[in-house]
Design a protein around this motif. Structure first.
Motif, PDB file in Angstrom:
ATOM      1  N   THR A   1       0.831  -1.198   0.000  1.00  0.00           N
ATOM      2  CA  THR A   1       0.000   0.000   0.000  1.00  0.00           C
ATOM      3  C   THR A   1       0.870   1.254   0.000  1.00  0.00           C
ATOM      4  O   THR A   1       2.080   1.202   0.262  1.00  0.00           O
ATOM      5  CB  THR A   1      -0.910   0.066   1.249  1.00  0.00           C
ATOM      6  OG1 THR A   1      -0.092   0.116   2.423  1.00  0.00           O
ATOM      7  CG2 THR A   1      -1.833  -1.137   1.314  1.00  0.00           C
TER       8      THR A   1
ATOM      9  N   THR B   1      -4.038   3.460   0.087  1.00  0.00           N
ATOM     10  CA  THR B   1      -4.396   2.973  -1.245  1.00  0.00           C
ATOM     11  C   THR B   1      -3.586   1.715  -1.554  1.00  0.00           C
ATOM     12  O   THR B   1      -2.363   1.695  -1.377  1.00  0.00           O
ATOM     13  CB  THR B   1      -4.113   4.042  -2.317  1.00  0.00           C
ATOM     14  OG1 THR B   1      -4.837   5.234  -2.006  1.00  0.00           O
ATOM     15  CG2 THR B   1      -4.515   3.544  -3.698  1.00  0.00           C
TER      16      THR B   1
ATOM     17  N   VAL C   1      -1.605  -0.801  -3.824  1.00  0.00           N
ATOM     18  CA  VAL C   1      -0.849  -0.713  -5.073  1.00  0.00           C
ATOM     19  C   VAL C   1      -0.347  -2.111  -5.434  1.00  0.00           C
ATOM     20  O   VAL C   1      -1.037  -3.090  -5.190  1.00  0.00           O
ATOM     21  CB  VAL C   1       0.303   0.312  -4.937  1.00  0.00           C
ATOM     22  CG1 VAL C   1      -0.261   1.733  -4.839  1.00  0.00           C
ATOM     23  CG2 VAL C   1       1.187   0.014  -3.738  1.00  0.00           C
TER      24      VAL C   1
ATOM     25  N   ARG D   1      -0.745  13.961  -8.466  1.00  0.00           N
ATOM     26  CA  ARG D   1      -0.563  12.550  -8.811  1.00  0.00           C
ATOM     27  C   ARG D   1       0.669  11.963  -8.110  1.00  0.00           C
ATOM     28  O   ARG D   1       1.723  12.603  -8.046  1.00  0.00           O
ATOM     29  CB  ARG D   1      -0.439  12.372 -10.316  1.00  0.00           C
ATOM     30  CG  ARG D   1      -0.335  10.907 -10.755  1.00  0.00           C
ATOM     31  CD  ARG D   1      -0.734  10.719 -12.203  1.00  0.00           C
ATOM     32  NE  ARG D   1      -2.163  11.003 -12.403  1.00  0.00           N
ATOM     33  CZ  ARG D   1      -2.815  10.778 -13.535  1.00  0.00           C
ATOM     34  NH1 ARG D   1      -2.177  10.269 -14.584  1.00  0.00           N
ATOM     35  NH2 ARG D   1      -4.102  11.057 -13.653  1.00  0.00           N
TER      36      ARG D   1
ATOM     37  N   TRP E   1       3.228   8.528  -7.956  1.00  0.00           N
ATOM     38  CA  TRP E   1       3.720   7.392  -8.736  1.00  0.00           C
ATOM     39  C   TRP E   1       4.485   6.457  -7.806  1.00  0.00           C
ATOM     40  O   TRP E   1       5.359   6.900  -7.060  1.00  0.00           O
ATOM     41  CB  TRP E   1       4.640   7.869  -9.863  1.00  0.00           C
ATOM     42  CG  TRP E   1       3.979   8.819 -10.817  1.00  0.00           C
ATOM     43  CD1 TRP E   1       3.839  10.174 -10.671  1.00  0.00           C
ATOM     44  CD2 TRP E   1       3.351   8.493 -12.059  1.00  0.00           C
ATOM     45  NE1 TRP E   1       3.170  10.714 -11.735  1.00  0.00           N
ATOM     46  CE2 TRP E   1       2.855   9.696 -12.610  1.00  0.00           C
ATOM     47  CE3 TRP E   1       3.156   7.308 -12.755  1.00  0.00           C
ATOM     48  CZ2 TRP E   1       2.178   9.747 -13.826  1.00  0.00           C
ATOM     49  CZ3 TRP E   1       2.486   7.345 -13.980  1.00  0.00           C
ATOM     50  CH2 TRP E   1       2.008   8.566 -14.506  1.00  0.00           C
TER      51      TRP E   1
ATOM     52  N   THR F   1       2.473   2.130 -10.265  1.00  0.00           N
ATOM     53  CA  THR F   1       1.080   2.498 -10.037  1.00  0.00           C
ATOM     54  C   THR F   1       0.949   4.012 -10.022  1.00  0.00           C
ATOM     55  O   THR F   1       1.733   4.704  -9.361  1.00  0.00           O
ATOM     56  CB  THR F   1       0.565   1.932  -8.702  1.00  0.00           C
ATOM     57  OG1 THR F   1       0.707   0.515  -8.704  1.00  0.00           O
ATOM     58  CG2 THR F   1      -0.889   2.296  -8.476  1.00  0.00           C
TER      59      THR F   1
ATOM     60  N   ILE G   1      -1.566   7.179  -9.009  1.00  0.00           N
ATOM     61  CA  ILE G   1      -2.676   7.445  -8.086  1.00  0.00           C
ATOM     62  C   ILE G   1      -3.125   8.887  -8.207  1.00  0.00           C
ATOM     63  O   ILE G   1      -2.291   9.805  -8.238  1.00  0.00           O
ATOM     64  CB  ILE G   1      -2.246   7.149  -6.630  1.00  0.00           C
ATOM     65  CG1 ILE G   1      -1.837   5.682  -6.472  1.00  0.00           C
ATOM     66  CG2 ILE G   1      -3.358   7.502  -5.643  1.00  0.00           C
ATOM     67  CD1 ILE G   1      -1.169   5.388  -5.155  1.00  0.00           C
TER      68      ILE G   1
ATOM     69  N   VAL H   1      -6.532   4.534  -7.820  1.00  0.00           N
ATOM     70  CA  VAL H   1      -5.531   4.106  -8.801  1.00  0.00           C
ATOM     71  C   VAL H   1      -6.057   4.425 -10.188  1.00  0.00           C
ATOM     72  O   VAL H   1      -7.165   4.027 -10.560  1.00  0.00           O
ATOM     73  CB  VAL H   1      -5.248   2.599  -8.666  1.00  0.00           C
ATOM     74  CG1 VAL H   1      -4.348   2.122  -9.801  1.00  0.00           C
ATOM     75  CG2 VAL H   1      -4.605   2.299  -7.321  1.00  0.00           C
TER      76      VAL H   1
ATOM     77  N   THR I   1      -1.834   1.273 -14.006  1.00  0.00           N
ATOM     78  CA  THR I   1      -0.788   0.336 -13.599  1.00  0.00           C
ATOM     79  C   THR I   1       0.033   0.031 -14.836  1.00  0.00           C
ATOM     80  O   THR I   1      -0.498  -0.505 -15.824  1.00  0.00           O
ATOM     81  CB  THR I   1      -1.374  -0.950 -13.008  1.00  0.00           C
ATOM     82  OG1 THR I   1      -2.183  -0.624 -11.872  1.00  0.00           O
ATOM     83  CG2 THR I   1      -0.272  -1.906 -12.583  1.00  0.00           C
TER      84      THR I   1
END
Length: 365
Positions: free
Chosen positions: A150, A165, A167, A182, A184, A194, A196, A203, A206
């Protein structure tokens, strides 16, 4: 003896001048007292906090405050602050004067006041917190949990977790774009990155990138994402709009860390002790520098055009010229320095040190 000498000198050459200028004998006494006191001035010893006598001349400030059009930035302190075991990444929340350190071996983060060099608090976050990245314009820090898979949004003042979140597997790297919109995350164990959305914590992509993605950095100029592939000795480049890999370039053996600034990508080669400098436009290598054993962390002071690299298998931080890659200094840290961040305004380098389970705050050279 000093008082007698001063009185003789003043009696011989100074009294007439004082009287002619209208100054009183009281002025003369004050002058004598000042000269005598100044021969042995007590000053604070910055190392021990005690008061000592110092015969060196000192420059005393004018009693009248002078106006200034610039803000006052606190000076850097030199401090070693205890953290949890295996302090991994460090992120600076410059607006709050805080550093957040991820302690990988006990599932906590340490919050440290970078002005005083004091520990503020320690808070639980996940299983194995590792990489960190500040969110511009906020006091939030993104922290990856390499075991939990995460990324957490953590308050840089309190250490409390705002959101989490999911990942990919083994997230060991994280970077936030300059807009703060954002995040990364590089997923070491499944070869992906990922993306976000920081507004929704959702997400939004990917991206397969290659073997063992570790360090990751967003180019502040183009927004492109640079990912160190430790399993391929290359760096992959992601377009932020298409979220696709658009290029790559070779670097040193087992690249772990990457930072991007002023049109240059800086990549540490852990297994061959190198730092690769690559042009972000052409992806061509500009220079390769030897930086000592086991380099991992890398940070850039864009204003001073200096690069800082940690020697995880050594005991120092190497300082290089950002253009030529020439080594200009080495800052001693003790065994196994790992993460590094720079506060250009304060003139301070923050370094996590595995060997002493601590964060070191050092002045920039």
């Amino acid at each position: 003896m000093v008082l007698v000498t001063v009185l003789i000198l003043l009696a011989g050459i100074g009294v007439a001048g004082l009287l002619l200028s209208g100054r009183s004998i009281a002025d003369l006494r004050a002058t004598v007292a000042s000269v005598v006191a100044g021969s042995d001035v007590p000053t604070a010893n910055s190392e021990s906090g005690s008061t000592r006598r110092d015969s060196r001349p000192s420059s005393l400030p004018d009693a009248t405050p002078q106006p200034s059009s610039t803000s006052v930035v606190p000076s850097a302190v030199t401090a070693t602050v205890g953290t949890g075991p295996s302090p991994w990444g460090v992120a600076l929340v410059e607006s709050a004067g805080r550093a957040l350190v991820a302690n990988a071996d006990n599932g906590t983060v340490s919050i440290i006041d970078t002005g005083s060099g004091q520990l503020v608090t320690t808070s639980p976050v996940g299983v194995k917190p590792t990489a960190t990245a500040s969110v511009p314009g906020t006091t939030d820090v993104m922290v990856t949990d390499a075991v939990g898979g995460t990324v957490m949004t953590v308050d840089g003042n309190t250490g409390s977790v705002r959101s989490t979140t999911t990942v990919g597997a083994g997230p060991y790297g994280v970077s936030v774009d300059p807009s703060g919109q954002r995040t990364w995350v590089s997923n070491f164990d499944d070869g992906t990155v990922t993306a976000i959305d920081n507004v929704t914590d959702a997400v939004v992509g990917t991206i397969p990138v290659g073997s063992r993605p570790y360090g990751i950095a967003v180019d502040p100029d183009s927004g492109r994402v640079f990912v160190a592939l430790a399993g391929e000795n290359r760096v992959a480049v992601i377009d932020p709009v298409s979220t696709a890999v658009t290029g790559s370039f070779p670097v040193g053996a087992a690249p772990w860390g990457v930072a991007v600034s002023n049109g240059t990508a800086y990549v540490t080669g852990h297994d061959d002790g190198t730092l690769t400098l690559a042009d972000t436009a052409t992806l061509a290598t500009r220079a390769t520098a030897s930086v000592g054993p086991g380099p991992v962390g890398v940070a850039v002071d864009a204003r001073a055009n200096r690069v800082y690299v940690t020697q995880h298998d050594g005991s120092g931080v190497v300082v290089l010229d950002g253009s030529s890659g020439a080594v200009t200094a080495t800052l001693p840290t003790g065994p196994k320095p790992h993460g590094v961040a720079v506060d250009a305004d304060r003139g301070q380098v923050a370094v996590t040190v595995f060997g002493s389970s601590s964060l070191m705050l050092l002045p920039t050279p």
